[in-house]
Motif scaffolding. Structure first.
Motif, PDB file in Angstrom:
ATOM      1  N   LEU A 149       0.877  -1.279   0.053  1.00  0.00           N
ATOM      2  CA  LEU A 149       0.090   0.213   0.044  1.00  0.00           C
ATOM      3  C   LEU A 149       0.698   1.305   0.039  1.00  0.00           C
ATOM      4  CD1 LEU A 149      -2.679   1.409   0.162  1.00  0.00           C
ATOM      5  CD2 LEU A 149      -2.602   0.990   2.565  1.00  0.00           C
ATOM      6  N   GLY A 150       1.884   1.301   1.039  1.00  0.00           N
ATOM      7  CA  GLY A 150       2.673   2.436   0.804  1.00  0.00           C
ATOM      8  C   GLY A 150       3.567   2.519  -0.617  1.00  0.00           C
ATOM      9  N   ALA A 151       3.689   1.458  -1.169  1.00  0.00           N
ATOM     10  CA  ALA A 151       4.424   1.670  -2.330  1.00  0.00           C
ATOM     11  C   ALA A 151       3.355   1.861  -3.491  1.00  0.00           C
ATOM     12  CB  ALA A 151       5.283   0.422  -2.595  1.00  0.00           C
ATOM     13  N   GLY A 152       2.239   2.127  -3.493  1.00  0.00           N
ATOM     14  CA  GLY A 152       1.116   2.351  -4.396  1.00  0.00           C
ATOM     15  C   GLY A 152       0.900   1.219  -4.938  1.00  0.00           C
ATOM     16  N   LYS A 153       0.930  -0.122  -4.713  1.00  0.00           N
ATOM     17  CA  LYS A 153       0.874  -1.122  -5.356  1.00  0.00           C
ATOM     18  C   LYS A 153      -0.676  -2.072  -4.768  1.00  0.00           C
ATOM     19  CE  LYS A 153       5.569  -2.267  -6.243  1.00  0.00           C
ATOM     20  NZ  LYS A 153       6.732  -3.364  -6.303  1.00  0.00           N
ATOM     21  N   PHE A 154      -1.549  -1.255  -5.002  1.00  0.00           N
ATOM     22  CA  PHE A 154      -2.966  -1.474  -4.544  1.00  0.00           C
ATOM     23  C   PHE A 154      -3.364  -2.965  -4.626  1.00  0.00           C
ATOM     24  CE2 PHE A 154      -3.255   3.161  -5.492  1.00  0.00           C
ATOM     25  CZ  PHE A 154      -2.784   3.583  -4.463  1.00  0.00           C
ATOM     26  N   GLU A 199      -3.915  -5.335  -1.701  1.00  0.00           N
ATOM     27  CA  GLU A 199      -5.266  -6.129  -1.484  1.00  0.00           C
ATOM     28  C   GLU A 199      -4.945  -7.719  -1.398  1.00  0.00           C
ATOM     29  OE1 GLU A 199      -9.809  -5.904  -3.052  1.00  0.00           O
ATOM     30  OE2 GLU A 199      -8.089  -5.294  -4.511  1.00  0.00           O
ATOM     31  N   ASP A 200      -4.483  -8.219  -2.336  1.00  0.00           N
ATOM     32  CA  ASP A 200      -4.001  -9.756  -2.089  1.00  0.00           C
ATOM     33  C   ASP A 200      -3.556 -10.259  -0.969  1.00  0.00           C
ATOM     34  OD1 ASP A 200      -5.214  -9.854  -4.864  1.00  0.00           O
ATOM     35  OD2 ASP A 200      -3.170 -10.028  -5.769  1.00  0.00           O
ATOM     36  N   ALA A 201      -2.361  -9.396  -0.416  1.00  0.00           N
ATOM     37  CA  ALA A 201      -1.543  -9.689   0.753  1.00  0.00           C
ATOM     38  C   ALA A 201      -2.748  -9.579   1.782  1.00  0.00           C
ATOM     39  CB  ALA A 201      -0.649  -8.949   0.957  1.00  0.00           C
ATOM     40  N   LEU A 202      -3.433  -8.588   1.817  1.00  0.00           N
ATOM     41  CA  LEU A 202      -4.250  -8.201   3.123  1.00  0.00           C
ATOM     42  C   LEU A 202      -5.490  -9.437   2.998  1.00  0.00           C
ATOM     43  CD1 LEU A 202      -4.391  -4.481   2.877  1.00  0.00           C
ATOM     44  CD2 LEU A 202      -3.368  -5.946   4.753  1.00  0.00           C
ATOM     45  N   GLU A 203      -5.991  -9.909   2.006  1.00  0.00           N
ATOM     46  CA  GLU A 203      -7.282 -10.748   1.853  1.00  0.00           C
ATOM     47  C   GLU A 203      -6.448 -12.038   2.319  1.00  0.00           C
ATOM     48  OE1 GLU A 203      -8.928 -10.573  -1.831  1.00  0.00           O
ATOM     49  OE2 GLU A 203     -10.077  -8.766  -1.559  1.00  0.00           O
ATOM     50  N   ALA A 204      -5.347 -12.443   1.874  1.00  0.00           N
ATOM     51  CA  ALA A 204      -4.577 -13.728   2.497  1.00  0.00           C
ATOM     52  C   ALA A 204      -4.220 -13.829   3.845  1.00  0.00           C
ATOM     53  CB  ALA A 204      -3.139 -13.772   1.545  1.00  0.00           C
ATOM     54  N   VAL A 223      -8.826  -2.826   8.405  1.00  0.00           N
ATOM     55  CA  VAL A 223      -8.495  -1.454   8.342  1.00  0.00           C
ATOM     56  C   VAL A 223      -7.493  -1.190   7.143  1.00  0.00           C
ATOM     57  CG1 VAL A 223      -7.438   0.524   9.278  1.00  0.00           C
ATOM     58  CG2 VAL A 223      -8.897  -1.020  10.999  1.00  0.00           C
ATOM     59  N   GLU A 224      -6.383  -1.878   6.876  1.00  0.00           N
ATOM     60  CA  GLU A 224      -5.807  -1.681   5.724  1.00  0.00           C
ATOM     61  C   GLU A 224      -6.442  -2.013   4.357  1.00  0.00           C
ATOM     62  OE1 GLU A 224      -2.765  -0.071   5.764  1.00  0.00           O
ATOM     63  OE2 GLU A 224      -3.073  -0.106   8.060  1.00  0.00           O
ATOM     64  N   LEU A 225      -7.377  -2.888   4.242  1.00  0.00           N
ATOM     65  CA  LEU A 225      -8.510  -3.158   3.117  1.00  0.00           C
ATOM     66  C   LEU A 225      -9.267  -2.045   3.001  1.00  0.00           C
ATOM     67  CD1 LEU A 225      -9.196  -6.856   3.147  1.00  0.00           C
ATOM     68  CD2 LEU A 225      -8.209  -5.578   1.156  1.00  0.00           C
ATOM     69  N   ALA A 226      -9.479  -1.021   3.960  1.00  0.00           N
ATOM     70  CA  ALA A 226     -10.439  -0.133   3.890  1.00  0.00           C
ATOM     71  C   ALA A 226      -9.439   1.112   3.378  1.00  0.00           C
ATOM     72  CB  ALA A 226     -10.863   0.401   5.251  1.00  0.00           C
ATOM     73  N   ARG A 227      -8.300   1.260   3.512  1.00  0.00           N
ATOM     74  CA  ARG A 227      -7.291   2.154   3.101  1.00  0.00           C
ATOM     75  C   ARG A 227      -7.195   1.991   1.785  1.00  0.00           C
ATOM     76  NH1 ARG A 227      -4.282   2.022   8.525  1.00  0.00           N
ATOM     77  NH2 ARG A 227      -5.114   4.043   9.557  1.00  0.00           N
ATOM     78  N   VAL A 228      -6.868   0.612   1.338  1.00  0.00           N
ATOM     79  CA  VAL A 228      -6.786   0.398  -0.003  1.00  0.00           C
ATOM     80  C   VAL A 228      -7.854   0.775  -0.952  1.00  0.00           C
ATOM     81  CG1 VAL A 228      -6.295  -1.666  -1.759  1.00  0.00           C
ATOM     82  CG2 VAL A 228      -4.947  -1.554   0.461  1.00  0.00           C
ATOM     83  N   ALA A 229      -9.034   0.434  -0.484  1.00  0.00           N
ATOM     84  CA  ALA A 229     -10.163   0.717  -1.121  1.00  0.00           C
ATOM     85  C   ALA A 229     -10.351   2.307  -1.223  1.00  0.00           C
ATOM     86  CB  ALA A 229     -11.457   0.034  -0.342  1.00  0.00           C
ATOM     87  N   GLU A 230      -9.975   3.034  -0.153  1.00  0.00           N
ATOM     88  CA  GLU A 230     -10.044   4.530  -0.397  1.00  0.00           C
ATOM     89  C   GLU A 230      -9.072   4.848  -1.595  1.00  0.00           C
ATOM     90  OE1 GLU A 230     -11.234   7.370   3.330  1.00  0.00           O
ATOM     91  OE2 GLU A 230      -9.092   5.885   3.399  1.00  0.00           O
ATOM     92  N   LYS A 231      -7.778   4.314  -1.469  1.00  0.00           N
ATOM     93  CA  LYS A 231      -7.068   4.606  -2.534  1.00  0.00           C
ATOM     94  C   LYS A 231      -7.419   4.308  -3.848  1.00  0.00           C
ATOM     95  CE  LYS A 231      -3.603   6.227   0.059  1.00  0.00           C
ATOM     96  NZ  LYS A 231      -2.991   7.503   0.063  1.00  0.00           N
ATOM     97  N   GLN A 232      -8.242   3.430  -3.962  1.00  0.00           N
ATOM     98  CA  GLN A 232      -8.755   3.009  -5.450  1.00  0.00           C
ATOM     99  C   GLN A 232     -10.248   3.831  -5.514  1.00  0.00           C
ATOM    100  OE1 GLN A 232      -8.976  -1.087  -4.506  1.00  0.00           O
ATOM    101  NE2 GLN A 232      -7.147  -1.510  -6.054  1.00  0.00           N
ATOM    102  N   GLN A 233     -10.552   4.622  -4.828  1.00  0.00           N
ATOM    103  CA  GLN A 233     -11.965   5.375  -4.891  1.00  0.00           C
ATOM    104  C   GLN A 233     -12.960   4.591  -4.829  1.00  0.00           C
ATOM    105  OE1 GLN A 233     -11.769   8.130  -8.046  1.00  0.00           O
ATOM    106  NE2 GLN A 233      -9.961   9.308  -6.941  1.00  0.00           N
ATOM    107  N   LEU A 234     -12.865   3.386  -3.943  1.00  0.00           N
ATOM    108  CA  LEU A 234     -13.965   2.373  -3.766  1.00  0.00           C
ATOM    109  C   LEU A 234     -14.555   2.685  -2.210  1.00  0.00           C
ATOM    110  CD1 LEU A 234     -12.360  -0.901  -5.195  1.00  0.00           C
ATOM    111  CD2 LEU A 234     -14.037   0.770  -6.465  1.00  0.00           C
ATOM    112  N   PHE A 235     -15.240   3.846  -1.964  1.00  0.00           N
ATOM    113  CA  PHE A 235     -15.380   4.282  -0.663  1.00  0.00           C
ATOM    114  C   PHE A 235     -16.601   3.569   0.046  1.00  0.00           C
ATOM    115  CE2 PHE A 235     -14.070   8.019  -3.238  1.00  0.00           C
ATOM    116  CZ  PHE A 235     -12.967   8.187  -2.607  1.00  0.00           C
ATOM    117  N   GLY A 236     -17.441   2.907  -0.711  1.00  0.00           N
ATOM    118  CA  GLY A 236     -18.485   1.901  -0.308  1.00  0.00           C
ATOM    119  C   GLY A 236     -17.985   0.666   0.403  1.00  0.00           C
TER     120      GLY A 236
END
Length: 164
Positions: free
Chosen positions: A45-50, A54-59, A72-85
């Motif tokens: 996430l910090g490197a911008g590799k969304f 996401e794959d690592a967090l789901e694993a 929480v980190e998946l929520a942050r990834v979703a925000e960066k992808q503009q998937l706010f829901g």
């Protein structure tokens, strides 16, 4: 024989009350592999590799679904992808595990701002004010997001049509 029914009822009642607690582990009992995958997801996430994040967090959650930080980190990834829901849903899952998690409350509130749900975001801010009585970074983070308002064009209310 006449004691069987009351004993059985008491046993079932004890089982019903203990079941929700037995499935919850303290934070320090999260599977180490789950924590390792979560940290890997944070790095991505910090490197911008969304997608990799996401794959690592789901694993991480597949290894241990009680790892609220992964939510929480998946929520942050979703925000960066503009998937706010999706960000709101992931934060909700973290809050089911720990209702007073300041990170989850703040991320959820920020996503709500982007969705235009300012009143709901303000409710999150009030909850953070209670939790962080002496102040915390999440409090100022959410307060700034509410003040700033939605930053995504699709979340902003449409301009009223001009009449000639």
């Amino acid at each position: 024989m006449r004691f069987v029914a009351p004993v059985l009822a008491a046993s079932l009642a004890a089982l019903a009350f203990s079941a929700p607690v037995s499935g919850q582990a303290p934070d320090d009992q999260i599977a180490p592999k789950s924590v390792q995958l979560q940290k890997q997801g944070e790095s991505f996430l910090g490197a911008g590799k969304f997608d990799q994040a996401e794959d690592a967090l789901e694993a991480s959650l597949a290894v241990d679904p009680r790892n609220r930080w992964a939510f929480v980190e998946l929520a942050r990834v979703a925000e960066k992808q503009q998937l706010f829901g999706k960000a709101v849903r992931m934060a909700n899952k973290a809050l089911l595990l720990e209702p007073n998690d300041p990170d989850a409350i703040a991320v959820q509130g920020e996503a709500m701002v982007e969705l235009g749900a300012i009143a709901r975001a303000q409710a999150n801010l009030q909850k953070l004010q209670t939790i962080c009585a002496k102040g915390c970074s999440q409090l100022s983070q959410l307060s700034a997001a509410i003040t700033r308002g939605p930053t995504v064009a699709s979340a902003k209310p449409p301009a009223s049509p001009k009449s000639n």
